[in-house]
Design a protein around this motif. Structure first.
Motif, mmCIF file in Angstrom:
data_model
loop_
_atom_site.group_PDB
_atom_site.id
_atom_site.type_symbol
_atom_site.label_atom_id
_atom_site.label_comp_id
_atom_site.label_asym_id
_atom_site.label_seq_id
_atom_site.Cartn_x
_atom_site.Cartn_y
_atom_site.Cartn_z
ATOM 1 N N VAL A 5 52.824 33.158 62.700
ATOM 2 C CA VAL A 5 53.783 32.749 61.671
ATOM 3 C C VAL A 5 55.184 33.277 61.946
ATOM 4 N N GLY A 6 55.441 33.764 63.119
ATOM 5 C CA GLY A 6 56.768 34.256 63.434
ATOM 6 C C GLY A 6 56.834 34.789 64.854
ATOM 7 N N LYS A 7 58.039 34.915 65.349
ATOM 8 C CA LYS A 7 58.243 35.405 66.698
ATOM 9 C C LYS A 7 58.363 36.928 66.713
ATOM 10 N N LEU A 8 58.192 37.492 67.908
ATOM 11 C CA LEU A 8 58.376 38.920 68.117
ATOM 12 C C LEU A 8 59.606 39.132 68.998
ATOM 13 N N VAL A 9 60.484 40.028 68.574
ATOM 14 C CA VAL A 9 61.705 40.292 69.347
ATOM 15 C C VAL A 9 61.803 41.788 69.610
ATOM 16 N N MET A 10 62.424 42.155 70.730
ATOM 17 C CA MET A 10 62.540 43.563 71.103
ATOM 18 C C MET A 10 63.850 43.802 71.842
ATOM 19 N N TYR A 11 64.530 44.882 71.468
ATOM 20 C CA TYR A 11 65.753 45.292 72.152
ATOM 21 C C TYR A 11 65.727 46.812 72.325
ATOM 22 N N GLY A 12 65.945 47.255 73.545
ATOM 23 C CA GLY A 12 65.975 48.686 73.809
ATOM 24 C C GLY A 12 65.149 49.067 75.018
ATOM 25 N N ASP A 13 64.525 50.226 74.962
ATOM 26 C CA ASP A 13 63.782 50.805 76.079
ATOM 27 C C ASP A 13 62.814 49.786 76.686
ATOM 28 N N ASP A 14 62.990 49.532 77.998
ATOM 29 C CA ASP A 14 62.160 48.509 78.644
ATOM 30 C C ASP A 14 60.709 48.949 78.843
ATOM 31 N N THR A 15 60.356 50.159 78.421
ATOM 32 C CA THR A 15 58.948 50.559 78.442
ATOM 33 C C THR A 15 58.109 49.597 77.606
ATOM 34 N N TRP A 16 58.676 49.082 76.516
ATOM 35 C CA TRP A 16 57.959 48.107 75.683
ATOM 36 C C TRP A 16 57.635 46.843 76.484
ATOM 37 N N LEU A 17 58.549 46.433 77.341
ATOM 38 C CA LEU A 17 58.315 45.216 78.124
ATOM 39 C C LEU A 17 57.242 45.444 79.183
ATOM 40 N N LYS A 18 57.151 46.678 79.709
ATOM 41 C CA LYS A 18 56.099 46.996 80.668
ATOM 42 C C LYS A 18 54.745 47.094 79.978
ATOM 43 N N LEU A 19 54.736 47.663 78.783
ATOM 44 C CA LEU A 19 53.482 47.820 78.059
ATOM 45 C C LEU A 19 52.962 46.503 77.503
ATOM 46 N N PHE A 20 53.880 45.623 77.103
ATOM 47 C CA PHE A 20 53.490 44.365 76.441
ATOM 48 C C PHE A 20 54.145 43.176 77.142
ATOM 49 N N PRO A 21 53.774 42.906 78.387
ATOM 50 C CA PRO A 21 54.398 41.790 79.115
ATOM 51 C C PRO A 21 54.077 40.455 78.459
ATOM 52 N N GLY A 22 55.119 39.672 78.228
ATOM 53 C CA GLY A 22 54.945 38.324 77.700
ATOM 54 C C GLY A 22 54.723 38.225 76.208
ATOM 55 N N ILE A 23 54.686 39.346 75.497
ATOM 56 C CA ILE A 23 54.387 39.273 74.071
ATOM 57 C C ILE A 23 55.632 39.001 73.236
#
Length: 884
Positions: A154-172
């Motif tokens: 029911v909605g998108k997920l957005v993230m800005y900041g430490d790229d550790t989140w992108l490594k932990l959750f690729p494609g989410i």
């Protein structure tokens, strides 16, 4: 082949084998000691609980999750905080504050795993946290509240900041922009790149989760500590972002049911570092905010007086975030969660049956983990059985209490009423289950642990045999080194001794230098020579005592007063005088050692190098701690012709100058045109390294190089046998490491100079600079020992002569260094074997992850970094060049 040549060849092969086995043993043991824990796959779903009905409706449908890296609890809750608006929300009921306990290791990646999944991360994540390119620790296949919010659809997920989140959750994440977490010199842009997205994202209504991760406050901590002049300003900046987001939530209709969470992933210690288990590192702030909270909670006092335990308001576990967000946002508790629903939020569901359902779902989810770990039969106990009358283990006690709570629930279901007392009992059981399962031993691969120790034992035997063949000494000569090695090995089995290891090296080094002073000054020497040696001995012992009190380290007395703190807080002028004297000393050493250059040119080059290094250090301090730049340093900065240069340009200028000077020195060695200056040329390389080490050291540690030089002069004045010199080198390397502020805690790793000259994150460059900065003292003694070995070789000749006191003959030229390496290898292999044995025997110990595991990581750094790369590699190269 003569017997001597045969013995030399045999000892060389054994020595090579011993050192080659070191990394093999480390790797094999590590694969058994740091395994990935098995996890339950897939996403959790609501299971049937017909006695309670459908899952209760959540009070929120949208989440803004803001992480401020290293947000220690007192930064938000205590007096003299920059979070004035947040404190106002706490007072008026718009915010619920907690202190969230972050278990060791307190570094970002494992903490984010705990926050998002509710699980207990592997200690291996400490290593993976340092690798910006690593993706093996991804949570793409694990259940988490991010995956559950994504699954809502029911909605998108957005993230800005430490790229550790992108490594932990690729494609989410549907929209994102990452920033590197390791470029600690950046306080501003790294946060501005997050803030610039907030207004646009808040205006949109197409997302259900927004993650923001700010790094600037953590970077300030690494550079200047929690009392840095930049800290309050950064806190106020973060508080302004809190005000911007909360005010927007209040004003925009589509954000009315938005939950706003602000938290730290970990805290920091008094030095601004983290990774260990001190109260400052394990006590980050956690604040839930929403206008809806005002209807459920009254305001609390804020700010609170500072407290050395950093415990403010209610204490919870970081893993409690996962089930709490699950209840508040309406999704199943993630499968691998060990957290418990924070009871303070149960008031959002006035129906007690709803409260009971949330707690039961949390309990059943944790039971799934317990069953997967121990089997279902463990919990099939009759609460009236003998096992429950006197339970023998924590697991039996937990099982009995579960049966009791379950029976209470069934009886209340029959009466169609759940009592508040049962809610309290269930919350208590959940907390106990969390405590037991969180402290559970890892799934070690014992066969690999044993194999690693066997390989280490073989390395020990090879090193001992090689040392016996290389060194023609009587057995009694090995007693001091043997005593040190055995005592060190025994010490590894006690957590307190591991934490306070520096005392062992301080006392052992002091006793050894005193022994050498007494032994050598009583010889039949000329009276003037004896007086000179006695004065040098006295100076060396005084310097050794000063080294011990310069930086308080370890665990017990880490925050106690020391010389460095006194100079910073009480006498910055005295500090600058000592720093200036150290730079003047290194100038004197370099000005007449730039071989091959005309004297005026050599002096000019040395002056340029020293001036560049000194101005960089003053400019660095001006940026990092401007309150220290007063008096002459401030005048110096105002009239500095390079005032417009950035710190990166200044550092690169120094590095370029050091590379050119070192290249010039090496060219003279290899040209073989000036045989009379070979040893001074190696000395030139030594002092060029000292200048590099001073550049990579904290300002307060720069004067320590004068004390190291005094100890070096003292050793040079003695006619030491090779085994005595090697023992001295071993002791002084370790003492220097701790004297510069090192310890066996990950939090003592100093990153303040790791980015000198680095514009963007580069793992190799940052790793090398970090190692030089933290092992500056041990590397100094590697080079200094090499110089002393070359002096022995030159003084006594490559063919080997007696010691002059009726003792065994010295080894020949090349064998001199081989014997030295053999002795260091004996200690290196024995220390590895001892640490491995301690980690194996104590693998169920309470402090296995807070004390012994970090010690194993430091053992790797000492064995591979200091021993193999520096002692064997760099030392061997310089000895070979000096022998040309």
């Amino acid at each position: 082949m003569t017997p001597r040549r045969h013995g030399t060849l045999t000892s060389t092969l054994l020595l090579v084998a011993a050192n080659a086995l070191i990394p093999v043993a480390i790797f094999v043991f590590a694969t058994g000691f740091f395994p990935y824990k098995p996890l339950l796959p897939g996403l959790a779903e609501y299971g049937p609980l017909p006695e309670y009905g459908d899952p209760p409706a959540p009070p929120f449908d949208r989440l803004v999750f803001m992480v401020v890296d290293a947000l220690r609890s007192d930064f938000v809750y205590a007096e003299n905080s920059g979070f004035q608006y947040t404190q106002e929300l706490i007072r008026n009921g718009g915010a619920m504050p907690f202190t969230a306990h972050a278990t060791s290791p307190t570094v970002t990646m494992p903490r984010l795993k705990a926050i998002t999944t509710g699980s207990i991360p592997s200690f291996l994540d400490v290593v993976l946290n340092l690798d910006e390119g690593d993706d093996s620790s991804s949570l793409a296949s694990q259940d988490s509240w991010l995956a559950q919010m994504k699954a809502k659809g029911v909605g998108k997920l957005v993230m800005y900041g430490d790229d550790t989140w992108l490594k932990l959750f690729p494609g989410i994440f549907d929209r994102s922009e990452g920033t590197t977490s390791f470029f600690v010199s950046d306080f501003t842009e790294v946060d501005n790149n997050v803030t610039r997205h907030i207004s646009d994202e808040l205006a949109r209504d197409d997302w259900n989760t927004m993650v923001l991760h700010y790094l600037g406050l953590d970077h300030i901590g690494h550079k200047g500590g929690p009392r840095s002049s930049h800290m309050i300003g950064k806190q106020a900046e973060m508080d302004g972002i809190v005000e911007q987001i909360f005010s927007t939530i209040e004003s925009l209709n589509h954000l009315q049911s938005t939950l706003f969470v602000v938290c730290g992933d970990h805290g920091m210690n008094d030095a601004g570092n983290h990774g260990g288990s001190s109260s400052g590192e394990t006590s980050p702030a956690l604040v839930f905010m929403s206008p809806k909270l005002r209807a459920h909670k009254t305001g609390l006092q804020s700010p609170l007086p500072e407290h050395e335990s950093f415990q403010y308001y209610t204490a919870v576990e970081q893993s409690d975030l996962a089930p709490t967000l699950a209840a508040l946002l309406g999704f199943p508790v993630p499968k691998n969660n060990l957290g418990t629903l924070i009871p303070d939020f149960l008031s959002f569901w006035p129906n007690v049956n709803d409260q009971a359902q949330l707690l039961m779902r949390n309990a059943y989810q944790i039971l799934d983990i317990i069953h997967a770990t121990f089997g279902r039969e463990v919990f099939d106990l009759n609460p009236t059985s003998e096992a429950c009358t006197a339970p023998e283990t924590d697991y039996e006690e937990l099982a009995c209490e579960w049966q009791q709570v379950s029976l209470m629930a069934k009886s209340m279901e029959a009466a169609d009423q759940i009592s508040p007392e049962w809610v309290y009992s269930m919350s208590k059981w959940l907390r106990k289950a969390q405590s037991i399962m969180s402290g559970m031993a890892s799934n070690y691969d014992v066969s690999r642990l044993v194999l690693g120790q066997v390989i280490a034992a073989v390395a020990v035997l090879c090193a001992l045999t090689a040392a016996g063949l290389c060194i023609p000494e009587k057995a009694a000569s090995f007693i001091p080194l043997g005593t040190i090695t055995i005592a060190y090995g025994i010490m590894m089995f006690a957590s307190s001794y591991v934490e306070e290891e520096h005392h062992f090296w301080y006392w052992a080094t002091s006793a050894w230098l005193g022994f050498l002073a007494l032994k050598r000054t009583r010889g039949k020497n000329h009276r003037n020579s004896r007086v000179s040696r006695e004065l040098l001995a006295l100076l060396a012992l005084v310097c050794t005592r000063q080294l011990r009190s310069w930086n308080q380290t370890g665990q017990k007395f880490a925050g106690e007063p020391d010389t460095a703190k006194y100079l910073v807080t009480k006498d910055p002028t005295g500090l600058w005088l000592l720093v200036g004297a150290t730079y003047f000393w290194i100038y004197r050493q370099l000005s007449h050692r730039l071989d091959g250059l005309p004297a005026p040119l050599g002096i000019a080059c040395a002056s340029a190098l020293i001036l560049a290094a000194l101005t960089f250090k003053v400019a660095f301090t001006q940026e990092d701690a401007p309150e220290l730049v007063t008096g002459l340093p401030k005048v110096f900065m105002n009239f500095n012709p390079a005032q417009g240069l950035s710190l990166i340009s200044r550092a690169r200028t120094i590095f370029l100058g050091l590379v050119l000077a070192t290249t010039c020195a090496l060219c003279f060695i290899l040209s073989k045109k000036r045989l009379s200056v070979k040893t001074p040329t190696i000395e030139t390389i030594h002092y060029l390294y000292v200048l590099l080490a001073m550049t990579q050291s904290r300002l307060t540690n720069i004067p320590l190089f004068l004390t190291l030089a005094a100890q070096h002069e003292f050793l040079g004045s003695l006619d030491l046998r090779p085994i005595e010199l090697s023992t001295s080198s071993l002791l002084l390397q370790h003492m220097a490491f701790f004297a510069f502020g090192g310890s066996n805690a990950i939090s003592s790793i100093d990153l303040s100079n790791a980015y000198n000259g680095v514009a963007d994150y580069d793992a190799a460059a940052v790793g090398a600079l970090t190692f030089v900065g933290n092992w500056a003292g041990p590397i100094f003694w590697t080079l200094a020992t090499t110089l002393l070995l070359l002096r022995q070789k030159k003084r006594r000749g490559a063919t080997g002569t007696g010691t002059g006191s009726g003792e065994a003959a010295l080894p020949r030229g090349r064998d001199l260094f081989a014997g030295h390496v053999a002795l260091l290898t004996v200690f290196a292999t024995c220390s590895i074997a001892a640490v491995m044995a301690a980690c194996t025997v104590l693998r169920t110990h309470l402090f296995i992850w807070t004390v012994f595991s970090p010690k194993y990581l430091y053992c790797i750094a000492w064995s591979v970094g200091q021993h193999l790369l520096v002692n064997v590699g760099v030392g061997g190269l310089l000895f070979g060049l000096g022998s040309l």
